[in-house]
Design an enzyme around this catalytic site. Structure first.
Site, PDB file in Angstrom:
ATOM      1  N   SER A 289       5.200  13.262  10.506  1.00 49.90           N
ATOM      2  CA  SER A 289       4.993  11.890  10.941  1.00 49.90           C
ATOM      3  C   SER A 289       4.844  10.973   9.743  1.00 49.90           C
ATOM      4  O   SER A 289       4.739  11.420   8.612  1.00 49.90           O
ATOM      5  CB  SER A 289       3.735  11.806  11.813  1.00 49.90           C
ATOM      6  OG  SER A 289       2.589  11.933  10.997  1.00 49.90           O
ATOM      7  N   LYS A 290       4.840   9.699  10.034  1.00 48.52           N
ATOM      8  CA  LYS A 290       4.986   8.749   8.935  1.00 48.52           C
ATOM      9  C   LYS A 290       3.818   8.741   7.963  1.00 48.52           C
ATOM     10  O   LYS A 290       3.990   8.362   6.813  1.00 48.52           O
ATOM     11  CB  LYS A 290       5.313   7.366   9.481  1.00 48.52           C
ATOM     12  CG  LYS A 290       4.199   6.449   9.863  1.00 48.52           C
ATOM     13  CD  LYS A 290       4.831   5.190  10.457  1.00 48.52           C
ATOM     14  CE  LYS A 290       3.825   4.076  10.636  1.00 48.52           C
ATOM     15  NZ  LYS A 290       4.418   2.891  11.265  1.00 48.52           N
TER      16      LYS A 290
END
Length: 535
Positions: A289-290
């Site tokens: 995820s970011k």
RNA sequence: GGCCCCUUCGUCUAUCGGUUAGGACGCCAGGUUUUCAUCCUGGAAACAGGAGUUCGAUUCUCCUAGGGGCUGCCA
């Protein structure tokens, strides 16, 4: 089957497989990458785009970019531009898309808004969908009540829809009145009870789900926009998409999509499906995820991204000095493998070798060390003049004036210890300016009165030389060692320290040759002056 | 919780019933190098577990365990 996993011969007699087989030979391949512009595209998305691109090229087909912006509340300025730029940087720009145009446009779903309603209506008329008037709040309440009662997954389905506010439970006149009055409503698909939906996935094989485990998903929202589910089927159909290649997160909704193709009467031309394994974070659990990038020290985005709302910055591979070809090569191997032992693949080689059958089923954990290795490999493949020119420009931007020749020499000297182009300048700083400080440990261990004396002697010898080139310097140096009856280890480290201020680095003779005679002598003088004579 | 998907060295992976289970990254050791890096050589390191099918299972089936995804009028 040109691109199915091995399918038992018996199954080939199934009508839709025949259709598929027909499709493959007769119909031009068209694939799409369909991100929603809610932020920057992360590397998982880039990989999905890459596989689509490779598949399209491999089969002389078209790669389409479609922007799925049916949720107007999640629009992020700059995201669409970012997506296009990221794909371009990677060298996998689409053949058709909002920027490029094409025969199947428009390529933004917000601009296709007028297209979707008729299909929702068609479904309602055919009895495959219905109006529902339940508000979000009411649904929310239903879910939380069900949860309290021990049913965490309340569904709007064949069991519950009979107790909800919809055109199936309301009198026709009531439904009509509500719609005419402008009451908000959605259109939901009406799924049958206890029916098996099954489809063949190119990477996973047969997938089957019972409609009892599915719910009556919203197809058309209260705001007049379709949901992803409706829009993606309508658009894929209208755009002539032959293969849907997307992330595994879509697998649970694939059966719903199968039902939509059926209900819309498009089953005959339904695209083939391929659900790709997810990219997992290097540590712990879950998909990449970011936030993982900053937490673990690597970018998760191809390009740097600054969040418009709060100026938060996320690093990008491009800005960190990764070469797009290396990035792409690394990404291609996360979930796919050609089955040979070759690992370095040009884009064309990837195209030639790619096949969906060789895509793995399990999620792939991202490994940053391997990415660095790929970059190192590609950096070395770069033509020397190109690297030298980059070095020269970078040096220039930092106030150093480099000749073409010197840039070339530096590049040759330092390429073996570089992973990024910027390492050339970083590792070669000492070639551009004399040392300000001298490595403390090396000074302590290697700089004594003896070493000092050697430097003084060598300075005199080097001063006599006219041609200051590496081989000559080396020869003279070794002659000196013989005369003194000493070894390299007694003299070399001191010389390096005096010249570069460091305890390690590339060949001393090459360094002196690049520095040139005046600079070499000046540095030796400076070291003799600045470094104390201890021991 | 429910549904779906997945499971070979630490990581990415090869193996499409019979292999000393191969490669790459990383790691370790040795060599080359004045040193560092590069390069070369070598090494440690895996078929999740249990049943079944089979002459024979890493490979096929089932179960268990573990992991992942989904579970919105988001995509």
């Amino acid at each position: 089957m040109a691109w199915g996993r091995s399918v038992p011969p018996l199954l080939l007699s199934l009508p839709f497989l025949k259709r598929s087989a027909h499709n493959m030979s007769a119909q031009a391949v068209r694939v799409r990458f369909a991100p929603s512009p809610t932020g920057p595209l992360h590397m998982g998305g880039v990989r999905t785009a890459l596989y689509n691109y490779l598949f399209a090229r491999k089969h002389q087909g078209s790669f389409v970019l479609r922007i799925e912006d049916t949720d107007q509340t999640r629009y992020v300025p700059g995201a669409e531009e970012y997506i296009q730029e990221a794909l371009s940087w990677c060298g996998i720009a689409p053949d058709e898309g909002p920027q490029k145009g094409g025969d199947y446009g428009p390529y933004r779903q917000s601009e296709r808004k007028h297209l979707y309603r008729q299909y929702a209506d068609q479904l309602v008329e055919a009895g495959y969908a219905y109006y529902a008037f339940d508000t979000s709040e009411e649904l929310e309440e239903m879910r939380s009540m069900a949860k309290k009662a021990g049913t965490p997954n309340w569904q709007y389905n064949h069991v519950t829809r009979g107790r909800m506010k919809n055109s199936l439970t309301l009198a026709a006149s009531d439904t009509e009145k509500r719609i005419n009055d402008g009451d908000p409503y959605v259109i939901r698909i009406k799924l049958p009870r206890n029916e098996e939906v099954k489809f063949y996935d190119i990477v996973r094989g047969w997938v089957r789900v019972n409609t009892n485990n599915m719910d009556d998903k919203v197809l058309f929202k209260g705001d007049g926009m379709p949901t992803y589910h409706l829009a993606n089927i309508v658009d894929d159909h209208l755009m002539g998409i032959t293969h849907v290649i997307r992330g595994e997160e879509w697998l649970p909704s694939a059966p719903l999509h199968i039902m939509l193709y059926r209900y819309l009467g498009w089953e005959e031309s339904r695209p083939s499906m391929a659900h790709l394994p997810l990219l997992l974070k290097p540590d712990g659990n879950g998909k990449l995820s970011k936030r993982d990038g900053d937490r673990l020290g690597f970018p998760v985005f191809p390009l740097e991204w600054k969040t418009p709302a709060n100026d938060e910055v996320f690093s990008g591979y491009r800005e960190q000095g990764y070469l797009p070809e290396a990035f792409l090569n690394m990404l291609a191997f996360l979930g796919w493998n050609p089955g040979t032992e070759q690992e370095i693949f040009s884009k064309q080689e990837l195209i030639d070798a790619f096949s969906l059958e060789k895509v793995n089923k399990a999620g792939a954990r991202y490994d940053h060390d391997k990415t660095r290795w790929f970059n190192q490999q590609y950096l070395r493949q770069q033509p020397l003049p190109v690297l030298a020119d980059q070095l020269r420009q970078e040096a220039q931007s930092q106030g150093y004036d480099l000749t073409e020749q010197k840039a070339q020499q530096m590049t040759e000297l330092l390429l073996d210890r570089a992973v990024f182009p910027s390492d050339l300048l970083k590792e070669g700083q000492f070639l551009l300016e004399p040392p300000e400080t001298y490595d403390e440990k090396t000074t302590r261990k290697k700089w004594n009165s003896q070493a000092r004396q050697h430097i003084e002697n060598l300075r005199e010898r080097f001063a006599q030389l006219d041609a200051f080139e590496a081989s000559l310097l080396e020869e003279r140096f070794k002659t000196y060692l013989q005369e003194q009856e000493t070894g390299f280890g007694k003299v070399g480290p001191g010389l390096r320290l005096a010249l570069t201020g460091k305890g390690m680095g590339p060949s001393l003779f090459a360094i002196m040759a690049i520095l040139g005679k005046p600079e070499t002598l000046a540095r030796l003088d400076k070291a003799l002056e600045k470094l104390p004579a201890h021991g």
